[in-house]
Design an enzyme around this catalytic site. Sequence first.
Site, short mmCIF file in Angstrom:
data_model
loop_
_atom_site.label_atom_id
_atom_site.label_comp_id
_atom_site.label_asym_id
_atom_site.label_seq_id
_atom_site.Cartn_x
_atom_site.Cartn_y
_atom_site.Cartn_z
N ASP A 1 -10.28 -4.76 -4.56
CA ASP A 1 -8.78 -4.57 -3.48
C ASP A 1 -10.11 -2.69 -2.87
O ASP A 1 -10.89 -2.43 -3.60
CB ASP A 1 -8.11 -3.31 -4.11
CG ASP A 1 -7.01 -3.09 -3.02
OD1 ASP A 1 -7.56 -2.33 -1.84
OD2 ASP A 1 -5.94 -2.76 -2.95
N HIS B 1 -7.11 -6.03 -0.49
CA HIS B 1 -6.02 -4.92 -0.14
C HIS B 1 -4.80 -5.45 0.60
O HIS B 1 -3.94 -5.47 0.18
CB HIS B 1 -6.54 -3.88 0.86
CG HIS B 1 -5.37 -2.71 0.05
ND1 HIS B 1 -4.95 -2.14 -0.36
CD2 HIS B 1 -4.76 -2.37 1.91
CE1 HIS B 1 -4.09 -1.20 -0.51
NE2 HIS B 1 -4.17 -1.62 1.01
N SER C 1 0.91 -1.37 -0.17
CA SER C 1 0.67 0.26 -0.14
C SER C 1 0.81 1.08 -0.24
O SER C 1 1.73 1.94 -1.27
CB SER C 1 -1.19 -0.28 0.88
OG SER C 1 -2.43 0.96 1.64
#
Length: 259
Positions: A194, A224, A93
């Site tokens: 996601d 995610h 991320s």
Amino acid sequence: MPVLPGAEPYRHEGGEVGVLLCHGFTGSPQSLRPWAEFLAGHGLTVSLPLLPGHGTRWEDMRATGWQDWYAEVDRALRELLERCERVFVLGLSMGGALALRLAAKHGRAVSGVVVVNPGIKVHGAAAYALPVLRHLVATTKGLTSDIAKEGGAEVGYDRVPLHCAHSLRNFFRLVDGELPRVNQPLLLLHSTVDHVVPPADSARILSRVSSTDVREVVLEQSYHVATLDHDAERIFEESLAFIGRLAPAVGKKGSTTGG
């Protein structure tokens, strides 16, 4: 302020090949700990730092910004470069954006990059209101535990300080401008579903980096936080194969420090 259980930084002294793992926004090392331990188990030297303002309570995060988060991974990278012959940067991320900036700034000192569901833009109309909104509203709902696997949970904050979201937006814009300076071998893994970072972010990264050695892997069973999800083992194996191809000499197992 005590660190949340499981959110402690992690370090393993292995061989001459090192890896730096960068966790995500409002998350903690817990989201990457299984990945770090897998790589450590294969003889790599591993550093998984806790970003400033993370891993305790969201109120502690309000006094930090992207400069603090980046400074911590930059410090950890420099430590690894003193210790290891080859170093790779990995991230989830926002941690993916941190890893990409390290690659852009440190050039050939970074041997390769692995990113999982990397973020490069704060999306939605609210993103444009952040410069003003952050002075009116302190926090918004958190982003953690987007995991398909039943029982999966991420140690992180259930609130996002808007000051930090604004800083994240500025950081993403900075990294986006630096992507053409990334020319190292790149392994990018992203989920088809996601709920935090859209596939467009991965597509943009792939279209803007200057890397010629690029592998894209689609994760079809995870959300995610894929490093704690159904595709975790695939992420671990793909990253080890990537590192092993570029740095065949993997050192002997060493000692572990951390929580």
